[in-house]
Design an enzyme around this catalytic site. Structure first.
Site, PDB file in Angstrom:
ATOM      1  N   HIS A 120      47.312  39.186  39.340  1.00 18.01           N
ATOM      2  CA  HIS A 120      47.407  40.414  39.707  1.00 18.01           C
ATOM      3  C   HIS A 120      48.815  41.262  39.562  1.00 18.01           C
ATOM      4  O   HIS A 120      48.788  42.376  39.122  1.00 18.01           O
ATOM      5  CB  HIS A 120      47.240  40.416  41.435  1.00 18.01           C
ATOM      6  CG  HIS A 120      45.703  40.793  41.587  1.00 18.01           C
ATOM      7  ND1 HIS A 120      44.886  41.923  41.361  1.00 18.01           N
ATOM      8  CD2 HIS A 120      44.645  40.030  42.256  1.00 18.01           C
ATOM      9  CE1 HIS A 120      43.963  41.917  41.783  1.00 18.01           C
ATOM     10  NE2 HIS A 120      43.657  40.826  42.388  1.00 18.01           N
ATOM     11  N   GLU A 172      45.248  36.628  52.941  1.00 21.08           N
ATOM     12  CA  GLU A 172      44.348  37.270  52.526  1.00 21.08           C
ATOM     13  C   GLU A 172      42.989  36.851  51.938  1.00 21.08           C
ATOM     14  O   GLU A 172      41.901  37.319  52.643  1.00 21.08           O
ATOM     15  CB  GLU A 172      44.900  38.148  51.252  1.00 21.08           C
ATOM     16  CG  GLU A 172      43.902  39.377  50.805  1.00 21.08           C
ATOM     17  CD  GLU A 172      44.362  39.992  49.606  1.00 21.08           C
ATOM     18  OE1 GLU A 172      44.117  41.228  49.392  1.00 21.08           O
ATOM     19  OE2 GLU A 172      45.396  39.638  48.861  1.00 21.08           O
ATOM     20  N   HIS A 173      43.083  35.826  51.250  1.00 20.66           N
ATOM     21  CA  HIS A 173      42.002  35.035  50.702  1.00 20.66           C
ATOM     22  C   HIS A 173      42.139  33.750  50.971  1.00 20.66           C
ATOM     23  O   HIS A 173      43.260  32.831  50.756  1.00 20.66           O
ATOM     24  CB  HIS A 173      41.550  35.230  49.133  1.00 20.66           C
ATOM     25  CG  HIS A 173      41.641  36.688  48.753  1.00 20.66           C
ATOM     26  ND1 HIS A 173      42.799  37.493  48.151  1.00 20.66           N
ATOM     27  CD2 HIS A 173      40.733  37.633  48.454  1.00 20.66           C
ATOM     28  CE1 HIS A 173      42.505  38.471  47.970  1.00 20.66           C
ATOM     29  NE2 HIS A 173      41.206  38.803  47.998  1.00 20.66           N
ATOM     30  N   ASP A 225      35.690  39.906  44.909  1.00 15.45           N
ATOM     31  CA  ASP A 225      36.504  40.840  44.504  1.00 15.45           C
ATOM     32  C   ASP A 225      35.580  41.976  43.973  1.00 15.45           C
ATOM     33  O   ASP A 225      36.017  43.192  43.613  1.00 15.45           O
ATOM     34  CB  ASP A 225      37.506  40.321  43.441  1.00 15.45           C
ATOM     35  CG  ASP A 225      38.719  40.240  43.952  1.00 15.45           C
ATOM     36  OD1 ASP A 225      39.252  40.477  45.140  1.00 15.45           O
ATOM     37  OD2 ASP A 225      39.828  39.783  43.310  1.00 15.45           O
ATOM     38  N   HIS A 254      42.982  63.695  90.611  1.00 12.60           N
ATOM     39  CA  HIS A 254      42.060  63.112  90.270  1.00 12.60           C
ATOM     40  C   HIS A 254      41.162  62.710  91.509  1.00 12.60           C
ATOM     41  O   HIS A 254      40.123  62.695  91.590  1.00 12.60           O
ATOM     42  CB  HIS A 254      42.787  61.748  89.778  1.00 12.60           C
ATOM     43  CG  HIS A 254      43.015  61.862  88.272  1.00 12.60           C
ATOM     44  ND1 HIS A 254      44.170  62.525  88.019  1.00 12.60           N
ATOM     45  CD2 HIS A 254      42.601  61.231  87.192  1.00 12.60           C
ATOM     46  CE1 HIS A 254      44.370  62.493  86.693  1.00 12.60           C
ATOM     47  NE2 HIS A 254      43.357  61.656  86.124  1.00 12.60           N
ATOM     48  N   GLN A 311      44.253  35.068  41.308  1.00 11.09           N
ATOM     49  CA  GLN A 311      45.026  35.993  42.247  1.00 11.09           C
ATOM     50  C   GLN A 311      46.405  36.199  41.667  1.00 11.09           C
ATOM     51  O   GLN A 311      47.228  36.910  41.657  1.00 11.09           O
ATOM     52  CB  GLN A 311      45.117  35.566  43.610  1.00 11.09           C
ATOM     53  CG  GLN A 311      43.872  35.691  44.542  1.00 11.09           C
ATOM     54  CD  GLN A 311      43.460  37.320  44.246  1.00 11.09           C
ATOM     55  OE1 GLN A 311      44.079  38.212  45.074  1.00 11.09           O
ATOM     56  NE2 GLN A 311      42.362  37.598  43.871  1.00 11.09           N
TER      57      GLN A 311
END
Length: 880
Positions: free
Chosen positions: A705, A771-772, A805, A864, A702
Site C-alpha cells: 500500500h 486494522e486487519h 478489500d 425542570h 498490505q
C-alpha cells in the site's frame, strides 16, 4: 539574468575552468555532444549546469545525468512524445528538474504548449523568433507564470534588452561567443549584464553585499557597484566598492584574499551574496575570521582541527588521534554506538557532538574539508534515484535495546564488526563506482519471551506521525480554501499535484466518456457492488425500536440518513475504485440525499474513469477533482461549486487525516468524520499448520500500500524451518511485485514476533488492535471469541484480506493505528443518525412524575421540576 550556453565536445581541465567561470553569476546551459555526456558527469557535482539532451535521449541517460548533479535536464520538444506517455521523462522525473525547449512556432501556439506542459516541467526555453514579436512576450510570460521562461538569442543583445526582459521575469540563453569577462568589442560583459538587472534605492547607487564562506557563514558586509561586480567576475576574486577609496580588491595588501565562487542576488534583486573561499587569517581587519567576532559551531571546530593538525602540542589528545588511526577508528565507532543508544534530547545532542568531533578529525587527518563534505551532500540532494536506505548486512538487526533478533547483544556485534572490518595490511583501491544497494525484503524477528516490557510496548507502536508538523502544514491549506473557494482548490492542486485544473467538479449526469472502462473491470465492479450492497443493506434497521419502559411510557428510536456526505477516495500511488464502492454503497443504502466524491485528478486533469463509473452507478451528485487537505476543506466549508457536506468519510494519507480532524474541531465547519486513520496495517497469526505461501502473500498485500504501511506476523509455536519458509516466500513474492520498492521500505518497518501459543498471540493482537487480522491457524474459527480489538477479521486459510478489500461484502474502510480499540469500520450506520422519541400517557406521567420532580430538586433545576409538577397538579386534582 543571463544563462550562458556552452557547447562541449569533450571534457578537459580547460572545460571545467570554462564552466566554473561562466557559472559565477548563475546557471549555465551545457549542450554536449552524445559522446561527451558520460564524461560530463564528473563536472556536474560542482557546477550549476542545465544539460540539453538530443530529442531521442533515453530516460536512463537523463536520470543518470541528473543523478550526477545536473540542475535541470533541458529536453527538445517533440510532437510525438506526449506528456501523459508513461514511458516519457515527463512522467518519470520530477518537474523541478525538467526544462522544455520549444520549437519556432507562432506565439499563440507557444503559449498553448506552455499551458499543456506546465504541470510537467519547471522551465521553458523559447527560440529567438520570440524576440521578433517582443510585444507578445508579456503573453508568454503570463502563460509561464509560476515557472521559468527563457529566450534564446542568436544575435548580440543590448544591456537594455537584458534589463527589459528581466522585468518580465524572462532570462536570456546566450551562446558564450557573445560574452566576455571584461571590456571587448561586439561582446556583452557578463558582470555589466548581471548588474543591469539589479535594483537599488540608495543615493550612491550601491548594492549591499553579504560575504559568506563555502558553508554560508557570514564573514562581513560590503558594498558593490556595477564596476566592482564586473571586476570581481573578471578577476574571479572578491572585489567590492569602498565608499571612501573606490574599488577594493580584498586582501591586496593584507594577503587575506578571496577566491570568488558565486554571486547571487536576493529575491528583490537589491542585495547581493558573494560566496568566497577566504584565505589568510580571516575576513576582518582585526584578524578574526568574521567581522562579527569569533567563529562558532562546526566551522570553528574544523578550523581548530586544521590548526591542531599543523601544530598540535606533543602528547595532546588531538595529536594522538591524528597519529593513531586505530584509536581514531575506535572512537568513531564508540561514539556512533553511544549516539544510537542515547534516548534523552540533551544526551542525543551530546553524543552527536562527540561523533561530529571525531568524524571531523578523520576528515582533517585525510585532507578532507567541510566544503568537500558539502559537495557530496549537494550532489546527493540532486539525485533522482535514491538508495533504499538499508543497513549493510553486518549491521542489520542491531536494534531493540541492544539486541539482534531479540537475542544477540549489540555490544558484541559492534566488537565483532570492528574486528572484521579492520583494514588488511595492503589494500587495493576500488574503482570509484557508486553501487545502489537494494534492501533485502525481510522482516525483523523477535522472541516475545526474550523482550522486556518496554520493548513489547515499542513493538505496539506504529511508525511515528509528527502530528504538530502536519497540522502546521494543513491549517494554512484549509484556510486558503476557506477564503478563496474554487480558486484556492485550483491553486493548491497546481502547487502540490502539478495539475492545472480548468474546473473543480464534475456534476451529474456524467458524460459517459468519463467512465468508459474495460468490460472485464466493469463486470468485476458490478459483482463487488452486489455483494457489498447485500451485506450493507442487511445492517440497516428495518423498523423503529419501540420499548414500553413502564406502563404508559413508550420510548422509540428511529434512524434518518445524514443528508449530505463527502467521500474521500485516495489517489496517490494506486487507483482505488474499491474505496469508492466501500464508501458509496453504505451511504446509498442509508439513503443520503447528496453524495459527493473527492478524488485526486490524473496528470492531465481528468478523473480516474473507474472511480467515475462507481460514481455513476451510485448516483453521486458531483466529483471534486482534488486530493489532500484542499479536498477535505472544500467539502467541509463548501466553495462556489463544491457543496458543503455534513460528514466526511474515507481513508487517506497523514495530511488527509489531519485535515478531517481540523475540520471536525472547527465549530464553523459543523461536520463530523468517520474516524482518524493512518497508514494501512495487517496482523497475521500463523501456526505450524499455515501455508507459507499464503501467509507471505497476505503480508505483502498490505505492505504494498505505501512505504509507511506496517505488517506483523505472530508466529505461534512455529519451528525455525517453517518460519524460514515463510521468510523465503516473503522475499521471493516481494521481489516479483511491481511495487517491490515500496514493499522493501514497509517490510523494513514490520516484524515477526515469535509467541508461545494462541492465547499469547491473541493477547498481543488485542493490544495492537490491528486494522486487519488474519487467522492462519488450525480451527481458526475457535479464536473469534477471543478477538476484542480489530477492524476486520479474516478466518482461515481461504479468506485472504484482498477479498475484504474488494468484493466479499464487508467494508475495507477500517480503523488503523490502534483506533480499533474504540472505533468501528465504515458501515451503513456510519451514514445515519438515530433519533429517539418518547410518548407518555396521562397515567404514565402520573406514575413517573414523582421520580422526575425529585431528581430535578436534587439537581436544583426548578423549571425542570415545575414542567412536570404543573401537569401532576392537574392529573391529581380530582383525587383530593
Amino acid at each position: 539574468m543571463l544563462v550562458p550556453a556552452i557547447t562541449i565536445d569533450e571534457v578537459s581541465d580547460a572545460t571545467i575552468t570554462h564552466l566554473a567561470a561562466y557559472a559565477l553569476t548563475g546557471d549555465v546551459l551545457v549542450v554536449p555532444s552524445p559522446s561527451a555526456i558520460p564524461e560530463l558527469k564528473s563536472v556536474l557535482a560542482t557546477t550549476s549546469a542545465w544539460v540539453q539532451f538530443p530529442e531521442r535521449a533515453s530516460v536512463d541517460t537523463i536520470v543518470s545525468t541528473l543523478d550526477a548533479g545536473a540542475v535541470k535536464a533541458a529536453l527538445v520538444y517533440s510532437s510525438s512524445q506526449q506528456p501523459t506517455d508513461p514511458s516519457s521523462a515527463f512522467q518519470q522525473l520530477p518537474a523541478d528538474r525538467l526544462a522544455l525547449i520549444l520549437p519556432a512556432i507562432p506565439t499563440a501556439e507557444t503559449a498553448s504548449l506552455i499551458t499543456q506542459y506546465k504541470a510537467y516541467v519547471s522551465a521553458f526555453i523559447v527560440p529567438p523568433r520570440a524576440l521578433l514579436n517582443s510585444d507578445k512576450l508579456p503573453q508568454l510570460a503570463e502563460a509561464a507564470k509560476g515557472v521559468h521562461l527563457l529566450v534564446q538569442v542568436d544575435t548580440l543583445p543590448s544591456l537594455q534588452l537584458v534589463t527589459e526582459l528581466d522585468k518580465l521575469s524572462i532570462n536570456i540563453v546566450i551562446p558564450t561567443h557573445f560574452l566576455s569577462f571584461g571590456p571587448a568589442e561586439n561582446k556583452l560583459n557578463i558582470g555589466e549584464a548581471f548588474a543591469s538587472t539589479l535594483k537599488t534605492d540608495r543615493p550612491d547607487g550601491l548594492f549591499p553585499t553579504i560575504v559568506v564562506d563555502e558553508q554560508q557563514v557570514a564573514l562581513g558586509l560590503c558594498y558593490s557597484s556595477a564596476e566592482s561586480i564586473s571586476e570581481a567576475v573578471r578577476t574571479k576574486t572578491g572585489v567590492y566598492q569602498s565608499r571612501e577609496r573606490g574599488l577594493w580588491y580584498k586582501g591586496a595588501t593584507s594577503g587575506a584574499t578571496q577566491r570568488l565562487l558565486k554571486i547571487t542576488p536576493d529575491c528583490d534583486k537589491d542585495t547581493l551574496r558573494f560566496v568566497v573561499s577566504q584565505s589568510g587569517p580571516g575576513f576582518c581587519h582585526l584578524n578574526t575570521r568574521t567581522c562579527f567576532g569569533a567563529d562558532s559551531g562546526i566551522t570553528a571546530l574544523a578550523a581548530t582541527l586544521e590548526s591542531r593538525k599543523a601544530s598540535a602540542p606533543a602528547g595532546s589528545y588531538t595529536q594522538r588521534l591524528f597519529s593513531d588511526p586505530n584509536l581514531l577508528r575506535s572512537k568513531i565507532m564508540e561514539e556512533a554506538e553511544e549516539l544510537c543508544e542515547a534516548t534523552e534530547k540533551d544526551e542525543i545532542a551530546w553524543e552527536c557532538a562527540d561523533l561530529i568531533y571525531f568524524a571531523l578529525t578523520k576528515c582533517v587527518a585525510e585532507g578532507v574539508t567541510l566544503a568537500d563534505v558539502e559537495k557530496h551532500l549537494d550532489r546527493r540532494s540532486r539525485k533522482v534515484t535514491r538508495r533504499a536506505g538499508n543497513a549493510k548486512p553486518k549491521w542489520e538487526g542491531v536494534a531493540m535495546g541492544g539486541k539482534v533478533n531479540g537475542t544477540t547483544e549489540a555490544v558484541e556485534v559492534v566488537k565483532n564488526v570492528a574486528e572484521a572490518a579492520a583494514p588488511p595490511a595492503t589494500v587495493t583501491a576500488p574503482a570509484m563506482v557508486e553501487v545502489e544497494e537494494k534492501k533485502e525484503i525481510k522482516m525483523k524477528v523477535y522472541n516475545y519471551a526474550d523482550t522486556t516490557p518496554s520493548e513489547r510496548t515499542a513493538l505496539l507502536q506504529r511508525p511515528i506521525i509528527k502530528t504538530d508538523e502536519i497540522l502546521a502544514r494543513v491549517k494554512p491549506i484549509m484556510e486558503e480554501v476557506r477564503r478563496n473557494g474554487d480558486k484556492g482548490v485550483i491553486d493548491l492542486t497546481e502547487k502540490f499535484d502539478r495539475v492545472k485544473l480548468q474546473h473543480t467538479v464534475l456534476k451529474a449526469p456524467f458524460d459517459p466518456s468519463t467512465y468508459a472502462i474495460d468490460p472485464t473491470v466493469k463486470k468485476a465492479i458490478d459483482q463487488a457492488y452486489d455483494n457489498l450492497y447485500a451485506f450493507h443493506s442487511a445492517q440497516l434497521d428495518s423498523k423503529p425500536l419501540v420499548v414500553e419502559t413502564m406502563p404508559g411510557v413508550t420510548c422509540t428510536r428511529f434512524h434518518r440518513p445524514i443528508e449530505r456526505v463527502g467521500l474521500y477516495v485516495p489517489g496517490g500511488t494506486a487507483i482505488l475504485p474499491s474505496t469508492a464502492l466501500h464508501l458509496g454503497i453504505p451511504a446509498q443504502v442509508a439513503g443520503c440525499k447528496e453524495i459527493v466524491f473527492a478524488s485526486p485528478p490524473r496528470k492531465d486533469g481528468t478523473a480516474v474513469p473507474e472511480v467515475m463509473y462507481v460514481a455513476h452507478k451510485l448516483g453521486v451528485g458531483c466529483v471534486v477533482l482534488a486530493g489532500g487537505a484542499q479536498a477535505v476543506a472544500a467539502m467541509a466549508y463548501g466553495t462556489e461549486t463544491v457543496p458543503k457536506v455534513d460528514k466526511i468519510c474515507g481513508p487517506g494519507n497523514q495530511y488527509v487525516t489531519a485535515a478531517k480532524m481540523v475540520a471536525q474541531a472547527d465549530s464553523s465547519a459543523m461536520i463530523s468524520i468517520d474516524m482518524p486513520a493512518g497508514p494501512s496495517e495487517l496482523l497475521v497469526i500463523a501456526d505450524e499448520h499455515s501455508n507459507p505461501a499464503y501467509v507471505a502473500s497476505d503480508l505483502l498485500s498490505q505492505a504494498e500500500h505505501g512505504v509507511d504501511s506496517q505488517v506483523v506476523l505472530l508466529a505461534s509455536n512455529i519451528s525455525d524451518a517453517h518460519l524460514a519458509k515463510i521468510e523465503e516466500q516473503v522475499r521471493l513474492q516481494g521481489e516479483a511485485l511491481p511495487r517491490a520498492d515500496i514493499v522493501r521500505e514497509s517490510i523494513g518497518k514490520s516484524f515477526v514476533l515469535r509467541v508461545q501459543g494462541r492465547e499469547e498471540a491473541m493477547r498481543f493482537s488485542n493490544l495492537y488492535a490491528p486494522e486487519h487480522l488474519i487467522l492462519h491457524v488450525e480451527d481458526a474459527e475457535d479464536l473469534l471469541p477471543l478477538v476484542d480489538n480489530a477492524g476486520s477479521v479474516f478466518v482461515g486459510h481461504w479468506s485472504p484480506e484482498s477479498c475484504g478489500d474488494y468484493a466479499s461484502g464487508t467494508n475495507h474502510t477500517l480503523p488503523t493505528y490502534g483506533y480499533a480499540r474504540m472505533y468501528s469500520g465504515v458501515n451503513t450506520l456510519t451514514f445515519v443518525k438515530h433519533i429517539t422519541s418518547q410518548m407518555l400517557t396521562r397515567e404514565g406521567l402520573d406514575r413517573l412524575g414523582d421520580t422526575v420532580t425529585r431528581l430535578a430538586e436534587v439537581e436544583g433545576l426548578e423549571a425542570h421540576r415545575n414542567a412536570v409538577a404543573v401537569r401532576l397538579r392537574d392529573i391529581r386534582a380530582g383525587r383530593e
